[in-house]
Design an enzyme around this catalytic site. Sequence first.
Site, PDB file in Angstrom:
ATOM      1  CB  SER A  11      20.101  23.199 -21.133  1.00 41.26           C
ATOM      2  OG  SER A  11      18.758  22.870 -21.317  1.00 41.26           O
ATOM      3  CB  CYS A  12      18.599  23.094 -26.646  1.00 40.23           C
ATOM      4  SG  CYS A  12      18.621  22.941 -28.411  1.00 40.23           S
ATOM      5  CB  THR A  13      23.315  19.867 -27.920  1.00 37.63           C
ATOM      6  OG1 THR A  13      23.297  19.263 -26.636  1.00 37.63           O
ATOM      7  CG2 THR A  13      24.696  19.734 -28.504  1.00 37.63           C
TER       8      THR A  13
END
Length: 127
Positions: A11-13
């Site tokens: 979920s880390c951009t």
Amino acid sequence: MESVMFYTYPSCTSCRKTKKWLVKQEVNFNERHLFRETPTYEEMLELLSMTTEGIDEILAKRSQEYKNLDVDVESMTLSEVVHLLMEQPRLLRRPILTDGKKLVVGYNESALKNLVKKQKKVSSMVG
């Protein structure tokens, strides 16, 4: 041929951007979920040994987890810091990529190009 180890959190951009870049560049990489498959003590030491700025390079000092810490990381021994990072992998900046010699932390296209340039050279020599 060596491949790149890619420590990521889905979920880390920055992680998603980095993965997209790696796929587009056709880079061989092994993906590891940073929180489910946290680096071992030895792997953590190895990552730290490749940093140019020491612990500051991989420590997420702007994270809420870091702000909630009630310890002075600067006064800890290397062993204590490594154990802390293993217990609380959210303290690590991400993504972390390594080819075993160089380290790239975060999405940094020029550093990524530098990391994979050598790898592509190896594959063209092998191919």
